[in-house]
Design a protein around this motif. Structure first.
Motif, PDB file in Angstrom:
ATOM      1  N   ILE A 178      -0.079   1.187  16.557  1.00 10.42           N
ATOM      2  CA  ILE A 178       0.988   0.897  17.528  1.00 10.42           C
ATOM      3  C   ILE A 178       2.103   0.095  16.858  1.00 10.42           C
ATOM      4  O   ILE A 178       1.838  -0.906  16.177  1.00 10.42           O
ATOM      5  N   ILE A 179       3.332   0.551  17.046  1.00 12.38           N
ATOM      6  CA  ILE A 179       4.498  -0.177  16.531  1.00 12.38           C
ATOM      7  C   ILE A 179       5.449  -0.400  17.696  1.00 12.38           C
ATOM      8  O   ILE A 179       5.874   0.555  18.357  1.00 12.38           O
ATOM      9  N   THR A 232       4.487   0.773   0.574  1.00 15.95           N
ATOM     10  CA  THR A 232       4.874   0.235   1.875  1.00 15.95           C
ATOM     11  C   THR A 232       4.478  -1.236   1.886  1.00 15.95           C
ATOM     12  O   THR A 232       3.298  -1.559   1.991  1.00 15.95           O
ATOM     13  N   THR A 236      -3.343  11.258  18.430  1.00 16.80           N
ATOM     14  CA  THR A 236      -2.824  10.626  17.210  1.00 16.80           C
ATOM     15  C   THR A 236      -3.920  10.415  16.172  1.00 16.80           C
ATOM     16  O   THR A 236      -3.778   9.598  15.282  1.00 16.80           O
ATOM     17  N   LEU A 287       3.395   4.803   3.577  1.00 10.21           N
ATOM     18  CA  LEU A 287       1.959   4.626   3.799  1.00 10.21           C
ATOM     19  C   LEU A 287       1.380   5.705   4.719  1.00 10.21           C
ATOM     20  O   LEU A 287       0.210   6.068   4.617  1.00 10.21           O
ATOM     21  N   ILE A 328       0.858  -1.176   0.000  1.00 12.80           N
ATOM     22  CA  ILE A 328       0.000   0.000   0.000  1.00 12.80           C
ATOM     23  C   ILE A 328       0.894   1.225   0.000  1.00 12.80           C
ATOM     24  O   ILE A 328       1.728   1.381   0.893  1.00 12.80           O
ATOM     25  N   ALA A 329       0.741   2.019  -1.003  1.00  8.40           N
ATOM     26  CA  ALA A 329       1.517   3.257  -1.133  1.00  8.40           C
ATOM     27  C   ALA A 329       3.017   2.997  -0.968  1.00  8.40           C
ATOM     28  O   ALA A 329       3.693   3.665  -0.185  1.00  8.40           O
ATOM     29  N   ASN A 368       5.619   9.401  18.759  1.00 10.69           N
ATOM     30  CA  ASN A 368       5.023   9.379  20.100  1.00 10.69           C
ATOM     31  C   ASN A 368       5.376   8.080  20.806  1.00 10.69           C
ATOM     32  O   ASN A 368       5.240   6.998  20.224  1.00 10.69           O
ATOM     33  N   SER A 396      -2.286   8.234  11.360  1.00 14.09           N
ATOM     34  CA  SER A 396      -1.590   7.499  12.423  1.00 14.09           C
ATOM     35  C   SER A 396      -1.104   6.144  11.925  1.00 14.09           C
ATOM     36  O   SER A 396      -1.763   5.496  11.111  1.00 14.09           O
ATOM     37  N   ASP A 411       0.835  -5.930  17.954  1.00 10.75           N
ATOM     38  CA  ASP A 411       2.156  -6.133  17.356  1.00 10.75           C
ATOM     39  C   ASP A 411       2.899  -7.131  18.247  1.00 10.75           C
ATOM     40  O   ASP A 411       3.041  -6.910  19.456  1.00 10.75           O
ATOM     41  N   ASN A 438     -10.375  12.352   7.828  1.00  9.97           N
ATOM     42  CA  ASN A 438      -9.816  11.094   8.352  1.00  9.97           C
ATOM     43  C   ASN A 438      -8.303  11.072   8.278  1.00  9.97           C
ATOM     44  O   ASN A 438      -7.669  10.317   9.012  1.00  9.97           O
ATOM     45  N   PHE A 439      -7.722  11.862   7.375  1.00  6.57           N
ATOM     46  CA  PHE A 439      -6.304  11.661   7.064  1.00  6.57           C
ATOM     47  C   PHE A 439      -5.430  12.879   7.343  1.00  6.57           C
ATOM     48  O   PHE A 439      -4.239  12.838   7.089  1.00  6.57           O
ATOM     49  N   THR A 440      -6.017  13.949   7.831  1.00  6.33           N
ATOM     50  CA  THR A 440      -5.187  15.131   8.085  1.00  6.33           C
ATOM     51  C   THR A 440      -4.197  14.862   9.218  1.00  6.33           C
ATOM     52  O   THR A 440      -3.113  15.429   9.254  1.00  6.33           O
ATOM     53  N   ILE A 441      -4.597  14.043  10.179  1.00  7.35           N
ATOM     54  CA  ILE A 441      -3.627  13.481  11.126  1.00  7.35           C
ATOM     55  C   ILE A 441      -3.644  11.985  10.871  1.00  7.35           C
ATOM     56  O   ILE A 441      -4.624  11.309  11.149  1.00  7.35           O
ATOM     57  N   THR A 500       2.587   9.867  14.024  1.00  2.00           N
ATOM     58  CA  THR A 500       1.496  10.596  13.386  1.00  2.00           C
ATOM     59  C   THR A 500       2.089  11.603  12.402  1.00  2.00           C
ATOM     60  O   THR A 500       3.140  12.195  12.668  1.00  2.00           O
ATOM     61  N   PRO A 514       7.201   4.980   7.240  1.00  2.00           N
ATOM     62  CA  PRO A 514       6.710   4.331   6.017  1.00  2.00           C
ATOM     63  C   PRO A 514       5.951   5.312   5.122  1.00  2.00           C
ATOM     64  O   PRO A 514       5.282   6.220   5.617  1.00  2.00           O
ATOM     65  N   ASP A 553       7.767  -2.914   5.451  1.00  2.00           N
ATOM     66  CA  ASP A 553       8.540  -1.835   4.840  1.00  2.00           C
ATOM     67  C   ASP A 553      10.002  -2.252   4.621  1.00  2.00           C
ATOM     68  O   ASP A 553      10.933  -1.478   4.863  1.00  2.00           O
ATOM     69  N   SER A 610      -7.131  12.476  13.817  1.00  2.00           N
ATOM     70  CA  SER A 610      -7.845  13.704  13.485  1.00  2.00           C
ATOM     71  C   SER A 610      -9.337  13.535  13.719  1.00  2.00           C
ATOM     72  O   SER A 610     -10.093  14.503  13.679  1.00  2.00           O
ATOM     73  N   LEU A 611      -9.747  12.297  13.930  1.00  2.00           N
ATOM     74  CA  LEU A 611     -11.168  12.026  14.125  1.00  2.00           C
ATOM     75  C   LEU A 611     -11.445  11.707  15.590  1.00  2.00           C
ATOM     76  O   LEU A 611     -10.542  11.315  16.329  1.00  2.00           O
ATOM     77  N   ILE A 651       3.685   5.342  18.363  1.00  2.00           N
ATOM     78  CA  ILE A 651       2.698   5.658  17.319  1.00  2.00           C
ATOM     79  C   ILE A 651       3.258   6.856  16.552  1.00  2.00           C
ATOM     80  O   ILE A 651       3.583   7.879  17.162  1.00  2.00           O
TER      81      ILE A 651
END
Lengths: 754, 298
Positions: free
Chosen positions: B205-206, A373, A667, B226, A370-371, B239, B202, A556, B197-200, B169, B224, A418, A669-670, B167
């Motif tokens: 968890i990694i 990645t 983290t 993505l 995806i993109a 973060n 995320s 994870d 939905n995509f302006t921030i 962002t 990434p 990645d 925007s919604l 995380i």
């Protein structure tokens, strides 16, 4: 108490051997085969008419009747769907007679009652077992194509998760609690089309034995049940084949003899490409390509009358390429490969053996990009084993079995995200087991089968005893009372999703991850109210301890200690199954009713929202009431019709009670929408019901061979059963959307036998 | 025989009665506040849950006139400092005095309500960390080129010595639909998702263990492609989250599917709030700004 139980069982196993010396008696043994194809017949019945002695053939089609008084007897051999045969024999004192018998298929018969010996259907009606014939699989209505698992789901005690899933949920257990064997080889992901169909090609299958519960000491490694499938050996007399054209997949099989042996190959492939091509013209989000195929094969070599060799294999793959948006695609390739070689050796007239080496591989390779990645997973299971099974018939009261299984199991999972390796797990474990069992016919009324199995698993160094005991009492010829107890252990667990099996991954026990264990208690009543009818009742109670499952909340796995990647819990299942069956006349079939309850408890899950003890809850597939009716009617020599009706309590689901949101989550925007639930799975979907119809017409194909048209209508009255509810929180108030199961579906297929 | 059947049928009928009854809806207090290491004490939102059948609005669910206090605790859980809060709008409470959140310290939220109810929660603020190679990082990156944004950070410590949960962002500075990268353009334009939905954006968890620790104990993290939803200026925020946020995010994700749970089986989110639900979480973060160029802009 445990020591006492062990001593008691060992006594039961060893005591019967006292006083088994044979004096002035004779014995009778041999193979029972199909006269037309030479296929060995499993669970065929052999009885001496003028005595009460009788037995049935084992999974190699072999029988042994020792300790027969010298004299003249009429041997009666019966097998469902075949003409019974009688043979006059005279046995001299001390004689060991080899008697290989060929049975002819019944062909077309109406209203005829097949005379059955007292030991007829001995194995079929043993406690906890069920058998279905391959013809049944091909006759009953099915979605798009005949399917072994979907046919099994029609039996009492076996449930499906949904119309889209062929997974077997047996007596309250999840699919990973059933051991699935193909020619004695474990199959780890028995599904095509991401779970819609099972991998087993009905053209290749000879025999299906299902132990729904209380399975014998010969088997182990699963808490619930065992499904053992044997493929055909191939026609030992002549070349033959068949071709079936279906809407979703088509298949072809050929079989035939060679000098001192036989062979069989069956191939199946999906034929969806034209449909996908049409859909791609008018719809978005259609896979670029999808196909599945499988190939079954078997070669047999009969070295002499006491030695047989066979080599069986299976290979199957599902492959998907799916661009699901601009700059995004998913590829998935998964499947199984199995190989087994068996040496069947008759040591003497009363010692029979099978030695098998097996290899099984399960693989899945999902990848997303995806993109730019990429995420790639390489998931492989390699299972190599050596098995030996020896049956000893010291006299006509005992059938002693013993055997071993030595396996090397390797599970490898590698994840790359990645471009970087971010998860790498390689578990290499040895598994060993030994069992001994005696089927002890104490009297004409009583049969006791004690057994003991020892399982060892090197990863974590776990050793587990598994005692088994079953008993049967026959107060009359038409009534059998049965009981069974068994202890079972499971060293593997499955990460899966009922909606999609393409990502299935197995995990094993290890340090801190003990094997799951469970006990089963079963009581059964098997009756023959009238000739040709059967009425059976079986009740069960199962415990499940130390259940370990991949933690569904773990986002994870990287760097997380292995034992912390699981959730641990317990459960139980209980139920009663009723089965009424009619085997004679134009109208045949059965009606089954199951009352069943299954529950799970996992600390940390289904706790009250303010904290407290985890509450026990039903898994989604819990259905309290389940009614199934399967009928087949022979209209005339050409046409037949069959129907299936299923009514079941709606599945469990979680009804949200309240909602809130986090508005400033740093983290996102919604707003982070949150559902507030009470007890998990405490609500029920509407009841499930569906009726399917099938019509078959037999004929010929320009004189070249027999042919059959099959017309089917799945979900005749288009009941839109509900799979689950989805709550759309983008709507305010939240909107409940029902995700529905299959609508009415007509299908057609054409089969040519040559 | 008849008695046996009668008994069996009776058992089935009795057992068929559903003993696992669904709960009734219960109202809970909801708190929301996030402490960020070395940043000023944050505001707090206080509200109540709403029945699922009813229209939900924060404005209608707010809880006013509560006494709110955030406390800095010593290692032995005694109170080191108290920070009083005052109501600053409907359901919103702000600290009365300026104070910075201290990393690697335990904070307690205590709320008393006029009806005698109280709410309490604690968070341990992850240790702050620093992106060391800010000066070396190129200001411009061509989207999907071989050169990805690569950060070298110091590690973040936590009270339990666990690995760090990250995380990422990506905050788009001037988002508009003409700047969407192809994957997100498809989601917004063709699949009708909101651009909001995509302006921030995320990463989810990694775990730290996805990355190698360097010899100097720093960690190299690749961002990434993505996670880049917009061309032009983006703030990349790394973060390190506390246990409360970790549990909240992973269980909230499970509510929206994608786990091994059967469809329709919904588990509650794991909250760590006594007397209510919600989140009183904390994190440490560091930010840098980069320019993402279109591939044809190079």
């Amino acid at each position: 108490m445990k020591k006492f139980n062990l001593f008691f069982l060992l006594s039961l196993l060893l005591f019967p051997l006292v006083g088994t010396a044979q004096q002035q008696t004779a014995s009778l043994n041999g193979y029972i085969t199909d006269a037309e194809t030479g296929e060995t017949l499993i669970s065929a019945n052999v009885a001496l008419k003028n005595s009460r002695q009788g037995t049935s053939t084992n999974t190699s089609g072999y029988f042994s009747l020792p300790n027969i008084e010298a004299g003249t007897y009429t041997v009666l051999v019966t097998y469902v769907g075949y003409q019974q045969i009688t043979r006059e024999i005279t046995l001299a004192p001390g004689e060991s007679r080899r008697l290989d018998i060929q049975l002819k298929p019944q062909g077309y018969q109406l209203e005829e009652l097949v005379v059955q010996s007292e030991s007829d259907q001995e194995e079929e009606r043993a406690i906890g077992t069920a058998e279905i014939e391959t013809e049944f699989i091909k006759e009953v209505p099915s979605v798009f194509q005949a399917d072994v698992f979907r046919s099994l789901q029609l039996l009492p005690g076996i449930k499906s998760a949904s119309d889209f899933s062929s997974g077997l949920y047996i007596r309250g257990g999840s699919p990973d609690q059933t051991l699935i064997l193909l020619d004695r080889t474990t199959v780890y992901n028995p599904s095509h089309f991401f779970g819609f169909f099972s991998t087993f090609n009905p053209d290749a299958v000879k025999d299906i034995q299902l132990y729904k519960g209380g399975y014998p000491a010969k088997y182990g490694g699963r808490l619930g049940s065992v499904l053992s499938i044997f493929n055909k050996d191939g026609n030992r007399n002549e070349f033959e084949g068949s071709v079936t054209l279906g809407m979703l997949a088509s298949r072809a099989s050929v079989e035939g003899p060679f000098e001192k042996g036989s062979w069989m190959f069956a191939f199946r492939r999906s034929t969806l490409e034209p449909l996908l091509a049409v859909l791609q013209q008018s719809q978005d989000n259609i896979p670029e390509s999808f196909y599945f195929w499988d190939l079954n094969g078997k070669i047999n070599y009969d070295a002499n009358e006491n030695n047989k060799l066979s080599l069986a294999f299976y290979a199957g793959t599902d492959d998907l390429k799916f661009p699901f948006g601009d700059d995004a695609n998913i590829n998935l390739n998964y499947g199984n490969q199995t190989l087994s070689s068996t040496w069947t050796h008759i040591f003497s007239d009363n010692v029979f053996s099978n030695f098998t080496t097996t290899a099984s591989r399960y693989f899945n390779f999902p990848s997303f990009n995806i993109a730019s990645t990429p995420f790639e997973r390489s998931n492989n299971i390699y299972d190599f084993s050596m098995q030996g099974d020896i049956e000893y018939f010291p006299n006509d009261n005992h059938d002693i079995s013993t055997g071993f299984d030595l396996s090397l199991l390797t599970l490898k999972i590698k994840d790359r995200f990645d471009g970087d390796l971010n998860y790498n797990s390689r578990i290499h474990s040895q598994y060993g087991s030994f069992y001994i069992q005696d089927k002890w016919k104490i009297s004409d009324q009583w049969t006791l089968t004690p057994g003991l199995r020892l399982n060892g698993f090197s990863e974590g160094s776990y050793l587990r005893w598994a005692p088994r005991l079953s008993a049967e009492y026959r107060p009359s010829d038409r009534i059998r009372l049965q009981g069974a107890y068994g202890r079972y252990h499971q060293f593997l667990t499955l990460f899966s999703n009922e909606a999609f099996t393409g990502f299935d991954a197995w995990f094993t026990t290890d340090e801190g991850v003990p094997p799951a264990s469970g006990s089963q208690y079963i009581l059964g009543l098997k009756t023959t109210p009238w000739p040709g009818y059967a009425f059976d009742v079986e009740g069960y109670y199962r415990t499940m301890e130390n259940l370990f499952e991949p933690d569904p909340f773990l986002p994870d796995q990287a760097g997380v200690p292995y034992d912390e990647t699981f959730r641990f819990g317990e459960g139980y299942a209980t139920g009663v199954e009723f089965l009424f069956k009619r085997n004679i006349g134009r109208l045949t079939g059965f009606a089954g009713y199951t009352f069943g309850v299954t529950r799970r408890n996992f600390p940390g899950f289904n706790e009250p929202i303010q904290g407290g003890q985890a509450r026990t809850y039903p898994p989604k597939y819990d259905r309290i009431h389940d009614i199934k009716v399967v009928l087949n009617y022979d209209l005339n020599s050409r046409w037949s019709a069959s129907t299936v009706f299923n009514y079941a309590t709606g599945q469990a689901y979680t009804k949200p009670l309240g909602q809130t949101a986090a508005f400033n989550f740093p983290t996102s925007s919604l707003d982070k929408q949150q559902l507030i639930v009470g007890k998990v799975n405490a609500s029920r979907l509407p009841a499930y019901h569906r009726m399917d119809l099938s019509f078959s017409r037999d004929g010929t194909f320009f004189g070249l061979g027999e042919a059959q048209w099959q017309f089917q209508l799945v979900n005749v009255y288009s009941r839109r059963n509900i799979w689950f509810y989805n709550y759309d929180l983008d709507e305010n108030p939240a909107e409940r959307q029902a995700v529905k199961l299959l609508p009415i579906l007509p299908t057609i297929s054409y089969t040519l036998n040559f | 025989m008849n008695r046996f059947l009668l008994l069996l049928i009776s058992i089935i009928i009795i057992s068929s009665c559903e003993l696992y009854e669904q709960d009734d809806y219960q109202e809970y207090y909801v708190v929301e506040s996030y402490l960020i290491a070395d940043s000023p004490l944050p505001n707090l939102l206080l509200s109540k849950t709403s029945p699922i059948e009813e229209k939900y609005s924060f404005k209608d669910a707010v809880v006013n006139e509560a006494e709110v206090e955030v406390r800095l605790l010593n290692a032995d859980s005694t109170i080191a400092e108290r920070y009083a809060y005052t109501q600053n709008g409907n359901g919103t409470y702000s600290p009365t005095a300026q104070a910075k959140v201290k990393p690697k310290r335990l904070y307690q939220l205590y709320i008393s309500l006029s009806n005698g109810d109280s709410i309490e929660a604690k968070t341990f603020v992850p240790g702050n960390f620093e992106v060391l190679n800010k000066d070396q990082i190129s200001k411009e990156y061509t989207y999907q080129s071989d050169q990805q944004v690569q950060l070298r950070t110091t590690p973040s410590d936590y009270i339990t010595d666990r690995q760090t949960y990250y995380i990422f962002t990506i905050n788009a500075v001037n988002p508009d639909s003409s700047k969407l990268t192809p994957f997100y353009r498809d989601l917004v334009i063709d699949q009708e998702n909101s651009i909001e939905n995509f302006t921030i954006n995320s990463s989810g968890i990694i775990n730290e263990k996805n990355y190698e620790r360097n010899a100097d104990d720093t960690i190299t993290l690749d961002v990434p492609w993505l996670s880049i939803a917009f061309y032009d200026t983006n703030k990349i925020i790394t973060n390190a989250i506390d246990d409360n946020m970790y549990d909240f995010v992973r269980t909230q994700d499970a509510q929206t599917g994608g786990t091994s749970l059967s469809p329709g089986e919904i588990q509650n989110i794991r909250y760590h709030v006594h007397g209510g639900i919600g989140i009183f979480g904390s994190m440490a973060s560091d930010t840098l700004q980069v320019q993402i160029l279109r591939p044809d802009q190079q």
